[in-house]
Design an enzyme around this catalytic site. Structure first.
Site, PDB file in Angstrom:
ATOM      1  N   HIS A 117       0.860  -1.190   0.000  1.00  0.00           N
ATOM      2  CA  HIS A 117       0.000   0.000   0.000  1.00  0.00           C
ATOM      3  C   HIS A 117       0.899   1.243   0.000  1.00  0.00           C
ATOM      4  O   HIS A 117       1.867   1.302   0.764  1.00  0.00           O
ATOM      5  CB  HIS A 117      -0.905  -0.012   1.239  1.00  0.00           C
ATOM      6  CG  HIS A 117      -1.855   1.134   1.264  1.00  0.00           C
ATOM      7  ND1 HIS A 117      -2.958   1.194   0.431  1.00  0.00           N
ATOM      8  CD2 HIS A 117      -1.857   2.285   1.985  1.00  0.00           C
ATOM      9  CE1 HIS A 117      -3.590   2.332   0.652  1.00  0.00           C
ATOM     10  NE2 HIS A 117      -2.959   3.012   1.584  1.00  0.00           N
ATOM     11  N   ASP A 149      -5.664  -9.024   6.324  1.00  0.00           N
ATOM     12  CA  ASP A 149      -6.714  -9.544   7.207  1.00  0.00           C
ATOM     13  C   ASP A 149      -8.054  -9.060   6.675  1.00  0.00           C
ATOM     14  O   ASP A 149      -8.144  -8.566   5.546  1.00  0.00           O
ATOM     15  CB  ASP A 149      -6.451  -9.161   8.675  1.00  0.00           C
ATOM     16  CG  ASP A 149      -6.608  -7.673   8.919  1.00  0.00           C
ATOM     17  OD1 ASP A 149      -7.039  -6.945   8.003  1.00  0.00           O
ATOM     18  OD2 ASP A 149      -6.306  -7.229  10.051  1.00  0.00           O
TER      19      ASP A 149
HETATM   20  C1  GAR Z   1       1.251   0.800  -6.210  1.00  0.00           C
HETATM   21  O1  GAR Z   1       1.580   2.116  -5.860  1.00  0.00           O
HETATM   22  C2  GAR Z   1       0.585   0.097  -5.047  1.00  0.00           C
HETATM   23  O2  GAR Z   1       1.116   0.447  -3.803  1.00  0.00           O
HETATM   24  C3  GAR Z   1      -0.833   0.595  -5.195  1.00  0.00           C
HETATM   25  O3  GAR Z   1      -1.083   0.569  -6.569  1.00  0.00           O
HETATM   26  C4  GAR Z   1       0.149   0.781  -7.261  1.00  0.00           C
HETATM   27  C5  GAR Z   1       0.332  -0.332  -8.247  1.00  0.00           C
HETATM   28  O4  GAR Z   1       1.456  -0.081  -9.061  1.00  0.00           O
HETATM   29  N1  GAR Z   1      -1.763  -0.214  -4.463  1.00  0.00           N
HETATM   30  C6  GAR Z   1      -2.817   0.273  -3.834  1.00  0.00           C
HETATM   31  O5  GAR Z   1      -3.107   1.451  -3.839  1.00  0.00           O
HETATM   32  C7  GAR Z   1      -3.657  -0.762  -3.114  1.00  0.00           C
HETATM   33  N2  GAR Z   1      -4.544  -0.136  -2.206  1.00  0.00           N
HETATM   34  P1  GAR Z   1       2.110  -1.258  -9.875  1.00  0.00           P
HETATM   35  O6  GAR Z   1       0.959  -1.962 -10.619  1.00  0.00           O
HETATM   36  O7  GAR Z   1       3.047  -0.588 -10.838  1.00  0.00           O
HETATM   37  O8  GAR Z   1       2.802  -2.181  -8.930  1.00  0.00           O
END
Ligand code: GAR
Length: 208
Positions: A117, A149
């Site tokens: 996250h 969780d």
């Molecule tokens: C990342 O920044 C990840 O932390 C976020 O989406 C992006 C995906 O990038 N996830 C969330 O916000 C989940 N709540 P990626 O597809 O290039 O790894």
């Protein structure tokens, strides 16, 4: 036998909705021999996800469970569960999976599913975490890898990394700075899991 050789390789599978740069970071760390694991599957809810290309390039099997193709969330999750079970994974990594998982799936994979996250949880859970951080006016932001969780972004924290928020940051600049840290935090968390070095004690995760 060296300590490395005594560790069985863990089967790692991924749940990804989009670009997949975090997925790529773990693929690269496995390929470099930094993680004692095998990437056994990519499951995605999005047939357009760029992560599919990354998986194909790495020879990782892809399962598309197209959210749009199901009449209800329950029907989607039933198919998702079948795909996830098919991976026979020791660890499921949510790397940019942008839906909330139902309790059935969370319970089945309890203790062996982690999520990345883009915020220092428990601050700024949910969507647009980087925008939330800018709007709140925090001076430090970052990313969190946590076990999943039944809450939203509430599971025990495995790894966090932080970055400064600079005066001229907008959401994109801050997101890019955080993403660079995500690409270190996620492979590290996966490595610790695969080396059997994580010990969960209530909310706390100890690294042996
Ligand atoms: C990342 O920044 C990840 O932390 C976020 O989406 C992006 C995906 O990038 N996830 C969330 O916000 C989940 N709540 P990626 O597809 O290039 O790894």
């Amino acid at each position: 036998m060296s300590p490395e050789r005594s560790i069985d390789k863990k089967r790692i599978a991924f749940l990804v909705s989009g670009r997949g740069s975090n997925f790529q970071a773990v693929l690269d760390a496995v390929a470099a021999g930094d993680i004692p694991g095998i990437c056994v599957g990519l499951v995605t809810d999005n047939p357009e996800a760029y992560a599919i290309e990354r998986a194909k390039n790495a020879g990782v099997p892809v399962m598309v469970v197209d959210y749009a193709g199901f009449p209800t969330k329950a029907a989607y999750e039933e198919a998702l569960l079948v795909a996830m079970r098919g991976c026979r994974a020791d660890l499921f990594v949510l790397a940019g999976y942008m839906r909330i998982l139902g309790t059935g799936i969370v319970r089945e994979f309890s203790g062996r599913m982690m999520n990345i996250h883009p915020a220092l949880l428990p601050a700024f859970s949910g969507l647009h975490a980087q925008r939330q951080a800018i709007e709140y006016g925090v001076k430090v932001a970052g990313c969190t890898v946590h076990l999943v969780d039944e809450g939203m972004d509430t599971g025990p924290i495995v790894v966090q990394r932080c970055v400064p928020v600079l005066p001229d940051d907008d959401e994109t600049r801050l997101a890019d700075r955080i993403l660079a840290e995500e690409h270190k935090a996620l492979p590290l968390a996966v490595k610790l899991f695969c080396e059997n070095r994580l010990e969960v004690d209530g909310r706390r995760v100890w690294v042996r």
